[in-house]
Every structure is written in structure tokens, then in C-alpha cells.
Write a protein that holds these residues in place. Structure first.
Motif: not given
Length: 510
Positions: A29-35, A216-218, A489-493, A506-510
Motif C-alpha cells: 500500500e502507498g504511493k510515492l510521487t517523485v519529481s 516492493p513495499k509501495l 518525512k513521511r518517506v521511510k527507509d 524497499k521504501v515505504s510511506v506513512e
């Protein structure tokens, strides 16, 4: 009213469903948005050299080897390898049970196809082939064993296999859909699968639950292409972007991120170097004395201290100190405006002579640096004008076609951390990034070190190449930059990669 039999059936059905639910792996679960500051325009590994391609594609594709943020080389799609025939071939044992995102099997045929394509007609259209010319052929031993036969030893080959043109691609998918389709609809074996691509807008990926190195964790990964640094930072502050990739963040906005309680600044030494390279064919910069004078006219340490806030270090050659081939004894030309004036006079250059400096328009930091350089040049009687270009235009048209002004920005990732990868591309006759110069002596030096397995001898020649280029003042070496990330800071690991090639599995988000 249900019968006893019906109740039992319903209970059994419910129990089976419960068991199935318990047995199923938890979905990420969780979406990471990267610029990202740049859309490379094609996702085909053979088409590009751009760091921003690798920043995304590292999550779509795998190589036979992998090099992570610690810069250590480890197995990728190859579980192991060994040198045979005194280094004339390398045998790779391939990972079994791996599938491409389209369901196609990864095997020896895919490896053979990938490198024949890279070294063949399709690869000849792009900039990657020259990095792999030591490879003669790929021989299939069995479905999961291949021999890579070499024309000559390449001491950096295993590192090169961890990125860019060596990423393994799916033969059947490309045969079925064609090259143009693959450019914009990439398929690999990596931790994230392609969903959609809107040129100059974004690329969306989803988790590959069957990834060989673990799901993936995302659940989702989106890269937005935001060329304007202030816009990227504003989106980070607003929470619409979770992470901003280098080299987006200008030095002047570092405090904006540091002073935001929701954000953190992550800075690590990287391979990226900046220089203003010279047009050695036309105008006043044909003369090495003029090139030396222009370099001596600029106080590069002051630029690092005052403009870059110490987030870089001056360089004497086009490489940083982590690069194999770096020579700590080679010192930059000193800041000496009076000496610069003397050299210009000896070269017959009159006060008021002009030069044009071509830069990437979206590189705010370099635009500031270029303004300062122009001021320094003015103090020795040279009038500099700055011409910004859209990055892809500068890199794909202006520089390779030899249409620059007297000086032009070259930002180079040097991702192998080996000077050969930079020097051969910059200085060898006929290379894409060397539109002006042809020097048989330099060509000979560049070619002589590539087949060497004697590490010390090869390092000696690389240092000689750096000194030779410095003596001829082929560029104004500026600085080796830190890789600066802005992170919510919600981005972990999150572990920052010095070369910007971060895997987010291996990255996750809160």
C-alpha cells in the motif's frame, strides 16, 4: 429459509474464502510521487545516457549485475559469474524463475538478444554502444548459462552491466510490438511495472508483486517531470510530491527545505561534475592560451563557497575524487586574473572580445554560476553572453551537432566512478560529446588503457589522460557536486544513491 445442507455449504464457502484470504500475501500500500527535472523522451536502454533516465529505469529494468547506493557490485539477474580463458570470456549463471512484466520468461535467449541488439543496428542509433564495444558475442551454454566473449578485457565491464544500455530487455515483446512502441511502453524485470507515460508530464508505475528480490513495499510509483526548480520545491512543500531528485534543488532553496518541519534535506557526495567545455574549432577558443586564460580568470573556489554553499568541491579534471583515475596531485589552474590578461595579450585578443556560454535553461544553479563567470571574464576584458537552451535541445542537437558558442555547459554523471567512462566520451575522436576536437595522441592514450587488467598501470594512464586534457585546457573544470535530495518525512527507509539511481522497492510511506 435455508436448509441444513445449505447452511453447511454456505459455512464451508465462507471458511474457504477465509483461508484463501489468510493465505494471500498482503498487498503493498502507498504511493510515492517523485519529481524529476527531465523527461528522457525514450525508455529504451540503448537510446540514452541521461541520469534522469536511469533514476526511473532502475525501477523498471534489471542488469546482470547491480550496484546499489553503497557502490558495491552484487548479483542482479546473474546469480554468479567467473572469468575464463584468461579474461577473454565471462560465464554468467542466470537467475531462474524470473519473468518480464509481460509474462515472458527471462533466460539466456533474452541476454543474447539484449546484447546483440545493443551492439547491432538498433544500438548504433544511440549513445550507449561505445561503452560495450569490448563485447564480441554472447554464446548460450544452456537456458540459464551464457558466455560473454570479449574482444579485449574491459576492467569496468561488470559495473557497466549494472546500468544503462546493458539493462535486459524482452525479445518477444519487442518483436511483437516494435521498437517505437517499446520506447514509450517499457517492459523489464524490475520491481515496478509500467502503467502509463505522458511525455513531459509523468510516468506511472505499479508494484511488481512477483519481483525476484521481493515485492516492493509501495503499491504505486509516479515520476512527475518538473523542470522548474521552484515549482518542484513548492510541490514538495505542498505534499503533492514526496521526493525531489538531484540536480533539481538550487543552492538558494536549501534553507527553504531545511526550515520546513515536514521535510528534510539529504546530501551525499556524488559522481556528477560540471564544466564549461570549449569550442576548440572556432573563434578565440581555438587557441589553448585563450582557454587557459579564461579558466584562470574565474575563482572557482569562491563559486563553491559562496554560490554553492559548500555543497561541492573544485576539480582539476572532469571527475570527482571518488573516480578511479583521479589524481590528487593534479591541481586546478590558479585564480590569476593578471596572468589571464597576460595570456590573452600574448594570444592577440583585444579587450571587448566576446564569447557565448550555452547552458541548460532549467538548471538554476548553473545559470547563477554562469552569471558569476561572466562577471569574472568581464574583469579580464572578455564580454560573455549567456544563452539558455531547453535541456533536450542542448544535449541532443546543439552540442552533438557542433552548434555551440565558445563555451558550453557539460554536466556529467560519471556513474561508473571510473574516469574512462567520462574521458572516452568527452575526448575520443568521433564521440557524440566531442564535436570539435580530434587528437590522435589523446585517442591513443584513451584506447591503450581500456584492455588493461593491470589496475595500477591503467590508473597511471588515466591520470596521464587527465593531465593531458588539463594541459590543453579542453574545458574549464568547475566542481564536483553533492547529490541533493529533498524528502518528505513521511518517506521511510530511503537510502540516497550517489549516482541518482535509487531503487524504491524497499521504501515505504506513512
Amino acid at each position: 429459509m435455508k436448509t441444513t445442507k445449505g447452511i453447511r455449504a454456505a459455512f464451508l464457502s465462507l471458511a474457504m474464502a477465509s483461508v484463501a484470504f489468510i493465505a494471500s500475501p498482503a498487498l503493498a500500500e502507498g504511493k510515492l510521487t517523485v519529481s524529476s527535472p527531465q523527461d528522457p523522451g525514450s525508455w529504451d536502454p540503448v537510446d540514452t545516457f541521461l541520469v534522469q533516465w536511469a533514476a526511473v529505469a532502475t525501477n523498471i529494468f534489471d542488469g546482470l549485475t547491480y550496484r546499489g547506493p553503497d557502490l558495491k557490485l552484487v548479483p542482479g539477474l546473474a546469480e554468479s559469474w567467473e572469468e575464463l580463458d584468461e579474461g577473454k570470456r565471462v560465464r554468467f549463471k542466470l537467475r531462474q524463475g524470473v519473468k518480464f512484466h509481460n509474462g515472458e520468461d527471462f533466460n539466456a535467449e533474452a541476454v543474447k538478444f539484449t546484447f546483440e541488439r545493443l551492439l547491432g543496428e538498433e544500438g548504433s542509433k544511440g549513445p550507449q554502444r561505445s561503452n560495450y564495444v569490448a563485447i564480441d558475442s554472447i554464446e548460450i551454454i544452456d537456458d540459464y548459462t551464457v558466455d560473454m566473449k570479449l574482444k579485449s578485457p574491459d576492467p569496468v565491464l561488470l559495473t557497466k552491466l549494472a546500468g544503462y544500455g546493458a539493462m535486459i530487455v524482452p525479445p518477444k515483446y519487442i518483436a511483437e510490438h516494435g521498437e517505437e512502441h517499446f520506447n514509450t511502453n517499457p517492459v523489464g524485470t524490475g520491481p515496478f511495472k509500467f502503467i502509463s507515460y505522458a511525455p513531459k508530464v509523468n510516468i506511472k508505475l505499479e508494484a511488481n508483486a512477483d519481483y525476484w528480490d521481493g515485492a516492493p513495499k509501495l503499491s504505486e510509483l509516479e515520476y512527475r517531470f518538473i523542470a522548474e526548480p521552484s515549482t518542484a520545491v513548492a510541490e514538495l512543500q505542498a505534499g503533492r510530491v514526496d521526493l525531489v531528485l538531484p540536480p533539481t534543488i538550487p543552492i538558494g532553496m536549501i534553507d527553504v527545505i531545511k526550515n520546513d518541519s515536514k521535510l528534510e534535506l539529504v546530501s551525499v557526495p556524488g559522481p556528477t561534475v560540471d564544466a564549461l567545455r570549449f569550442n576548440t574549432r572556432d573563434g578565440i577558443t581555438k587557441d589553448p592560451k585563450v582557454r587557459q586564460a579564461l579558466t584562470m580568470a574565474v575563482d572557482r573556489q569562491a563559486i563553491v563557497d559562496q554560490i554553492l554553499a559548500g555543497q561541492a568541491s573544485p576539480i582539476a579534471s572532469f571527475q570527482g575524487e571518488l573516480s578511479f583515475g583521479y589524481d590528487p596531485e593534479l591541481k586546478p589552474l590558479p585564480y590569476d586574473p593578471e596572468g589571464a590578461k597576460k595570456l590573452l595579450a600574448e594570444a592577440g585578443i583585444e579587450e571587448g572580445a566576446t564569447v557565448q556560454i550555452d547552458v541548460r535553461g532549467n538548471d538554476q544553479t548553473m545559470n547563477e554560476v554562469a552569471q558569476v563567470i561572466a562577471s569574472y571574464l568581464q574583469m579580464v576584458g572578455i564580454t560573455a553572453t549567456i544563452k539558455p537552451y531547453e535541456t533536450n535541445v542542448l544535449l541532443n542537437d546543439i552540442i552533438p551537432q557542433g552548434k555551440t558558442g565558445a563555451m558550453f555547459q557539460q554536466k556529467w554523471g560519471g556513474w561508473t566512478f571510473d574516469y574512462d567512462n567520462t574521458a572516452y566520451s568527452m575526448y575520443h575522436s568521433g564521440e557524440k560529446w566531442n564535436p570539435y576536437d580530434s587528437d590522435p595522441e589523446l585517442d591513443k592514450l584513451l584506447e591503450s588503457q581500456r584492455p588493461l587488467t593491470d589496475r595500477a598501470e591503467r590508473e597511471r594512464i588515466l591520470k596521464e589522460i587527465a593531465a593531458y586534457a588539463a594541459d590543453r585546457a579542453l574545458e574549464m573544470p568547475l566542481y564536483n557536486s553533492n547529490a541533493i535530495y529533498g524528502v518528505n518525512k513521511r518517506v521511510k527507509d530511503f537510502v540516497p544513491a550517489p549516482d541518482n539511481r535509487t531503487k524504491f522497492d524497499k521504501v515505504s510511506v506513512e
